[in-house]
Design a protein around this motif. Structure first.
Motif, PDB file in Angstrom:
ATOM      1  N   VAL A 173      85.271  56.436  16.075  1.00 49.51           N
ATOM      2  CA  VAL A 173      84.754  55.085  16.256  1.00 49.51           C
ATOM      3  C   VAL A 173      85.649  54.121  15.480  1.00 49.51           C
ATOM      4  CG1 VAL A 173      82.829  53.501  15.846  1.00 49.51           C
ATOM      5  CG2 VAL A 173      82.369  55.861  16.565  1.00 49.51           C
ATOM      6  N   VAL A 174      86.084  53.058  16.156  1.00 54.26           N
ATOM      7  CA  VAL A 174      86.804  51.969  15.500  1.00 54.26           C
ATOM      8  C   VAL A 174      86.093  50.680  15.882  1.00 54.26           C
ATOM      9  CG1 VAL A 174      88.980  50.748  15.183  1.00 54.26           C
ATOM     10  CG2 VAL A 174      88.995  53.217  15.637  1.00 54.26           C
ATOM     11  N   SER A 175      85.512  50.040  14.890  1.00 53.45           N
ATOM     12  CA  SER A 175      84.737  48.827  15.135  1.00 53.45           C
ATOM     13  C   SER A 175      85.394  47.632  14.473  1.00 53.45           C
ATOM     14  CB  SER A 175      83.312  48.978  14.575  1.00 53.45           C
ATOM     15  OG  SER A 175      82.616  50.024  15.237  1.00 53.45           O
ATOM     16  N   TYR A 176      85.253  46.487  15.120  1.00 49.65           N
ATOM     17  CA  TYR A 176      85.649  45.205  14.554  1.00 49.65           C
ATOM     18  C   TYR A 176      84.399  44.331  14.560  1.00 49.65           C
ATOM     19  CZ  TYR A 176      90.326  46.990  15.483  1.00 49.65           C
ATOM     20  OH  TYR A 176      91.467  47.778  15.523  1.00 49.65           O
ATOM     21  N   GLY A 177      83.713  44.293  13.426  1.00 53.54           N
ATOM     22  CA  GLY A 177      82.413  43.633  13.395  1.00 53.54           C
ATOM     23  C   GLY A 177      81.422  44.409  14.249  1.00 53.54           C
ATOM     24  N   ASP A 178      80.784  43.715  15.181  1.00 57.44           N
ATOM     25  CA  ASP A 178      79.813  44.373  16.062  1.00 57.44           C
ATOM     26  C   ASP A 178      80.465  44.987  17.300  1.00 57.44           C
ATOM     27  OD1 ASP A 178      77.697  43.683  14.395  1.00 57.44           O
ATOM     28  OD2 ASP A 178      77.387  41.760  15.405  1.00 57.44           O
ATOM     29  N   PHE A 179      81.764  44.756  17.462  1.00 48.34           N
ATOM     30  CA  PHE A 179      82.454  45.253  18.657  1.00 48.34           C
ATOM     31  C   PHE A 179      83.075  46.611  18.390  1.00 48.34           C
ATOM     32  CE2 PHE A 179      86.605  45.473  20.951  1.00 48.34           C
ATOM     33  CZ  PHE A 179      86.070  45.721  22.212  1.00 48.34           C
ATOM     34  N   ARG A 180      82.742  47.575  19.248  1.00 46.73           N
ATOM     35  CA  ARG A 180      83.326  48.915  19.138  1.00 46.73           C
ATOM     36  C   ARG A 180      84.500  49.040  20.108  1.00 46.73           C
ATOM     37  NH1 ARG A 180      79.271  53.965  18.003  1.00 46.73           N
ATOM     38  NH2 ARG A 180      78.423  53.192  16.027  1.00 46.73           N
ATOM     39  N   ALA A 181      85.703  48.941  19.566  1.00 46.74           N
ATOM     40  CA  ALA A 181      86.897  49.078  20.402  1.00 46.74           C
ATOM     41  C   ALA A 181      87.061  50.508  20.885  1.00 46.74           C
ATOM     42  CB  ALA A 181      88.134  48.634  19.626  1.00 46.74           C
ATOM     43  N   VAL A 182      86.685  51.456  20.032  1.00 49.76           N
ATOM     44  CA  VAL A 182      86.662  52.879  20.380  1.00 49.76           C
ATOM     45  C   VAL A 182      85.286  53.393  19.995  1.00 49.76           C
ATOM     46  CG1 VAL A 182      87.682  55.157  19.982  1.00 49.76           C
ATOM     47  CG2 VAL A 182      89.142  53.118  20.006  1.00 49.76           C
TER      48      VAL A 182
END
Length: 268
Positions: free
Chosen positions: A12-21
């Motif tokens: 899992v790679v998240s940027y804030g609430d957005f999960r890019a992966v």
């Protein structure tokens, strides 16, 4: 059965609430090529950045030859960075325009003598099909395909086990693309390299990969052997990819050349 050379689990790679992966898992065996495909923005390049630890995963495992590198700090990562190197999409943006090809390729060899660095740079350029005369030339003096060969030579300078190739042929025309793919196949066969090959182009993927992971909106939607996924896909999304030419994923944020030193174990 032997353990896979690279094992990614629930990444899992998240940027804030957005999960890019979002919870991606896959394995790559030693000496094999796994292709990651999908439309622009699906998370392919984020996976690449996580594998070379340009980003720290939010959770999950990245087990490289028995060592989980997902959460290691920079000091712990430094002796391992030489084992995983990246070849970028932009064969010009990833090269410092002010340096000669010799200095670009020799940069990772900081602990070696000047004579050794020169000799090894010449050997690596020859390995990727460039003449000795290339040593003193700068990136602007080369074609796109030649620049990508320099990028590959630079990646090989650390004697890596795994190359992460992020759209490494998408900026090249078809004939040059075929030449670079042939070079990568030769290098893999001769040096036992393992590849993670990111692409939007299923025609290219068919030529180089053993297995495929299909991504959509950060999630894995289908995986299997290249033959199975391309000729008998089980998901409608995969079937749609076969019919469409999709925009390549680009590196966002820092320019590729700005992260090369970090990949080679030096401060960025």
């Amino acid at each position: 059965m032997t353990e896979p050379f690279l094992s990614v689990r629930d990444l899992v790679v998240s940027y804030g609430d957005f999960r890019a992966v979002d919870g991606v898992s896959f394995d790559i065996d030693k000496g094999q090529t796994l292709a990651v495909v999908g439309e622009s923005g699906c998370g392919k390049s984020t996976i690449a950045r996580a594998l070379v630890r340009l980003v720290t995963p939010t959770s999950g495992q990245i087990v490289l030859d028995g060592t989980d590198i997902a959460q290691l700090g920079e000091k712990q990562l430094r002796p391992l960075r030489h084992r995983v190197q990246m070849v970028f999409q932009d064969p010009y943006g990833s090269l410092d325009p002010h340096l000669t090809a010799e200095k670009i390729v020799a940069e990772p060899m900081r602990d070696r003598s000047r004579a050794d660095r020169h000799a090894e740079a010449a050997r690596l350029l020859d390995l990727v099909g460039l003449p000795t005369s290339a040593l003193d030339r700068r990136p602007a003096e080369f074609s796109g395909g030649q620049r990508q060969r320099i990028g590959i030579a630079r990646a090989l300078a650390t004697s890596p086990d795994l190359l992460v190739l992020d759209e490494a042929t998408s900026a090249l025309d078809v004939s040059v693309q075929a030449q670079v793919l042939a070079l990568l196949a030769d290098l893999q066969r001769e040096r036992g390299l393992t590849y993670l090959f990111i692409s939007h182009n299923l025609g290219v993927v068919k030529q180089i990969s053993d297995r495929i992971v299909v991504m959509r909106a950060g999630r894995l939607v289908e995986t299997g052997s290249t033959a199975d996924v391309l000729h008998a896909p089980t998901e409608g999304y995969t079937r749609a990819l076969r019919k469409a030419a999709l925009d390549p994923t680009t590196m966002r944020g820092r320019k590729p050349r700005d992260v090369v030193r970090q990949l080679q174990g030096a401060p960025a």
